[in-house]
Design an enzyme around this catalytic site. Sequence first.
Site, PDB file in Angstrom:
ATOM      1  N   ASP A  22       0.859  -1.183   0.000  1.00 32.67           N
ATOM      2  CA  ASP A  22       0.000   0.000   0.000  1.00 32.67           C
ATOM      3  C   ASP A  22       0.895   1.232   0.000  1.00 32.67           C
ATOM      4  O   ASP A  22       1.737   1.402   0.882  1.00 32.67           O
ATOM      5  CB  ASP A  22      -0.930  -0.002   1.220  1.00 32.67           C
ATOM      6  CG  ASP A  22      -1.999   1.081   1.128  1.00 32.67           C
ATOM      7  OD1 ASP A  22      -3.185   0.746   1.237  1.00 32.67           O
ATOM      8  OD2 ASP A  22      -1.633   2.268   0.952  1.00 32.67           O
ATOM      9  N   GLU A 130      -2.810   0.015  -4.179  1.00 38.10           N
ATOM     10  CA  GLU A 130      -2.807  -1.143  -3.289  1.00 38.10           C
ATOM     11  C   GLU A 130      -2.900  -2.443  -4.083  1.00 38.10           C
ATOM     12  O   GLU A 130      -3.680  -2.539  -5.028  1.00 38.10           O
ATOM     13  CB  GLU A 130      -4.036  -0.993  -2.388  1.00 38.10           C
ATOM     14  CG  GLU A 130      -4.171  -1.997  -1.321  1.00 38.10           C
ATOM     15  CD  GLU A 130      -5.518  -1.850  -0.599  1.00 38.10           C
ATOM     16  OE1 GLU A 130      -6.207  -0.823  -0.762  1.00 38.10           O
ATOM     17  OE2 GLU A 130      -5.877  -2.798   0.100  1.00 38.10           O
TER      18      GLU A 130
HETATM   19  N1  DCP Z   1      -8.257   8.762  -1.579  1.00 35.26           N
HETATM   20  C1  DCP Z   1      -9.241   9.714  -1.811  1.00 35.26           C
HETATM   21  N2  DCP Z   1     -10.252   9.913  -0.910  1.00 35.26           N
HETATM   22  C2  DCP Z   1     -10.300   9.187   0.239  1.00 35.26           C
HETATM   23  C3  DCP Z   1      -9.314   8.206   0.490  1.00 35.26           C
HETATM   24  C4  DCP Z   1      -8.294   8.034  -0.438  1.00 35.26           C
HETATM   25  O1  DCP Z   1      -9.196  10.390  -2.846  1.00 35.26           O
HETATM   26  N3  DCP Z   1     -11.273   9.392   1.119  1.00 35.26           N
HETATM   27  C5  DCP Z   1      -7.167   8.629  -2.542  1.00 35.26           C
HETATM   28  C6  DCP Z   1      -5.994   9.458  -2.121  1.00 35.26           C
HETATM   29  C7  DCP Z   1      -5.004   8.493  -1.588  1.00 35.26           C
HETATM   30  C8  DCP Z   1      -5.302   7.234  -2.374  1.00 35.26           C
HETATM   31  O2  DCP Z   1      -6.698   7.279  -2.626  1.00 35.26           O
HETATM   32  O3  DCP Z   1      -3.667   8.960  -1.765  1.00 35.26           O
HETATM   33  C9  DCP Z   1      -4.932   5.964  -1.657  1.00 35.26           C
HETATM   34  O4  DCP Z   1      -5.723   5.786  -0.488  1.00 35.26           O
HETATM   35  P1  DCP Z   1      -5.129   5.265   0.865  1.00 35.26           P
HETATM   36  O5  DCP Z   1      -6.288   4.962   1.733  1.00 35.26           O
HETATM   37  O6  DCP Z   1      -4.150   4.187   0.638  1.00 35.26           O
HETATM   38  O7  DCP Z   1      -4.423   6.546   1.491  1.00 35.26           O
HETATM   39  P2  DCP Z   1      -2.970   7.108   1.262  1.00 35.26           P
HETATM   40  O8  DCP Z   1      -2.186   6.273   0.313  1.00 35.26           O
HETATM   41  O9  DCP Z   1      -3.100   8.541   0.876  1.00 35.26           O
HETATM   42  O10 DCP Z   1      -2.334   7.079   2.701  1.00 35.26           O
HETATM   43  P3  DCP Z   1      -1.740   5.834   3.502  1.00 35.26           P
HETATM   44  O11 DCP Z   1      -0.297   6.153   3.682  1.00 35.26           O
HETATM   45  O12 DCP Z   1      -2.494   5.806   4.767  1.00 35.26           O
HETATM   46  O13 DCP Z   1      -1.964   4.596   2.658  1.00 35.26           O
HETATM   47 MG    MG Z   2      -2.049   4.197   0.550  1.00 35.98          MG
END
Ligand code: DCP
Ligand code: MG
Length: 414
Positions: A22, A130
């Site tokens: 991820d 992911e």
């Molecule tokens: N995303 C989005 N809106 C949300 C959740 C996520 O647009 N409510 C998008 C932005 C993130 C991407 O999807 O960058 C991937 O989601 P993740 O849940 O894996 O979150 P991140 O990668 O940003 O953070 P983490 O380091 O917790 O995985």
């Molecule tokens: Mg992520």
Amino acid sequence: MTAGGRLPGAPDPTERIVLHVDMDCFYASCERKREPALRGEPVVVGMGYEAGETVGAVATASYEARAHGVESAQAISTALERLPRRADDPDGPSAHYRPVDLDYYEDVAADVKTILHDLADTVREVSIDEAYLDVTDRTAWDVAAGFARHVKQRIAREAGVPASVGVAPDMSTAKIASDHDKPDGLVVVPPDEVESFLAPIDVADVHGVGPVRARELREMGIETAGDLADADPYALIERFGERGRDLHERALGRDDRPVEPRDDPKSLSRESAFDGPVGDHERVREQALTLADAVADRARRKDALYRTIGVKVVTPPYDVNTRARSLPGPVDDPALVRDVAADLLAEFADASVRKVGVRVSNLSFAAGEQARLGGFGDEHAPEETSATADGEAVDATDATDATSGDGQASLGDF
Ligand code: DCP
Ligand code: MG
């Protein structure tokens, strides 16, 4: 390792090595790749955000910004209260705000997925950032940490973005493991440590437990995965139906789901990056024609007809341009893929190009043998057409295809 309560002949889950990847604050990391000055700085990426405005919602925030209470799905106006724009408050804590640029993130994601397909024969892409890999044949438990480090390093080096990785004997535990030490996490849970690893995990983090069920479980006095594992399975079934049994099993690290690639791609594509920007259009065109042949061949092997042919051209710094043409009806016509790709590419004759891609989309699937009547012979070996993996391991672009299966957001043309 004992076989527990499994039926004879059922796969022994402890035999598998599953890796979950991820990406860390993915959209923010992509912005940092494009704009290295953002490294180490608080970054907020806003959906529907426009420079200087207060509209939109937080898609993601870098970990530096999260430390100030900024989080996904929050209103940008709230985020701005917690962390003003850098320009508005150069002295106090502040952040860099950027609008979502999904084309660019999908391009980076495709690079990541290419690497993953190179590292495992079976990859299940779950979302833009992911994926699960079955790496049973590629590593062993005593060297799994080194393998996972290698995965992280290749992604960092070749795609330019950080990932967290979890390794476990099943998908559910691997996912919890990748999340356990974010960002830049690397957590390996060998079979004999699964139960002790899961025991203290918050019940809300167990696969399949949403906020509502988490609350219900807490009402039953179940706070952790360990509590859930210790709970009477019949009480769980009574409360949650068959789902209760699954939850109990997951809490024990019993998750027999095989890592299966997502099938039925919405499109097929191939792309390749040049070592640096290429100004010689003939070279770009030649590359595109090779990719066109590869895509057409791939479609034919999958018995897929296409109604849309498109190209992608990435120009410096990282501008992703896509062009597509729709046809009157579905075809299987490699020469046409070449011609349309070359034609669409002509618009970029004067551009310098980092990466070029060809895509066919709007797919329909001909009924097996029928599509073969056109004289395809034995070169399309049955094992290639019947296996779900079907050579995907080396195809950069099916990575994005499978991502598209998850939602409209990532259904872009590349
Ligand atoms: N995303 C989005 N809106 C949300 C959740 C996520 O647009 N409510 C998008 C932005 C993130 C991407 O999807 O960058 C991937 O989601 P993740 O849940 O894996 O979150 P991140 O990668 O940003 O953070 P983490 O380091 O917790 O995985
Ligand atoms: Mg992520």
